[in-house]
Design a protein around this motif. Structure first.
Motif, short mmCIF file in Angstrom:
data_model
loop_
_atom_site.label_atom_id
_atom_site.label_comp_id
_atom_site.label_asym_id
_atom_site.label_seq_id
_atom_site.Cartn_x
_atom_site.Cartn_y
_atom_site.Cartn_z
N ARG A 26 0.83 -1.21 0.00
CA ARG A 26 0.00 0.00 0.00
C ARG A 26 0.86 1.26 0.00
NH1 ARG A 26 -5.43 -1.28 1.10
NH2 ARG A 26 -5.65 -3.42 1.78
N TYR A 28 3.79 1.43 -1.39
CA TYR A 28 4.40 1.48 -2.72
C TYR A 28 3.52 2.29 -3.68
CZ TYR A 28 6.65 -0.20 -6.99
OH TYR A 28 7.30 -0.28 -8.20
N LEU A 29 2.21 2.20 -3.50
CA LEU A 29 1.30 2.93 -4.38
C LEU A 29 1.29 4.43 -4.07
CD1 LEU A 29 -1.65 0.40 -4.46
CD2 LEU A 29 0.09 0.79 -6.21
N ILE A 60 4.16 -2.33 -10.38
CA ILE A 60 2.80 -2.16 -9.87
C ILE A 60 1.98 -3.44 -10.02
CG2 ILE A 60 0.63 -0.94 -10.32
CD1 ILE A 60 2.15 1.58 -10.51
N VAL A 63 2.51 -5.80 -7.10
CA VAL A 63 1.99 -5.15 -5.90
C VAL A 63 0.48 -5.27 -5.85
CG1 VAL A 63 1.70 -2.91 -4.79
CG2 VAL A 63 3.93 -3.59 -5.61
N LEU A 64 -0.19 -5.03 -6.96
CA LEU A 64 -1.65 -5.15 -6.99
C LEU A 64 -2.09 -6.60 -6.76
CD1 LEU A 64 -2.65 -2.73 -9.86
CD2 LEU A 64 -2.92 -2.40 -7.41
#
Length: 87
Positions: A26, A28-29, A60, A63-64
């Motif tokens: 979270r 990272y976003l 990304i 990560v998602l």
């Protein structure tokens, strides 16, 4: 988190496989937020900044995937649905 497991047919504790990594994902976003004002200058630097920005965008996807990973049952490992929180 309280959840209902279909396999165990009871109310169980739902857990996430990568609990601590989810917190980092979270964050990272949120990294690009301070970079937004200098984005035009970064785009003009096509030798260093633009490739680094492209590498960030490649990260990304994983990560998602970590963030969207559903909770699982603590006992049997089945995917569970969270129970509504009492108000």
């Amino acid at each position: 988190m309280r959840a209902h497991c279909e396999r165990c047919d009871s109310e169980v504790r739902g857990i996430y496989r990568h609990a601590s990594t989810r917190r980092l994902a979270r964050a990272y976003l949120l990294i690009p937020i301070p970079i937004i004002p200098i984005l035009p200058m970064m785009a003009s630097d096509y030798v260093v900044s633009l490739p680094l920005l492209m590498l960030y965008m490649l990260g990304i996807g994983p990560v998602l995937a970590i963030i969207r990973d559903p909770p699982t049952c603590w006992e049997c490992g089945a995917i569970v649905k969270a129970l509504p929180q009492p108000s």
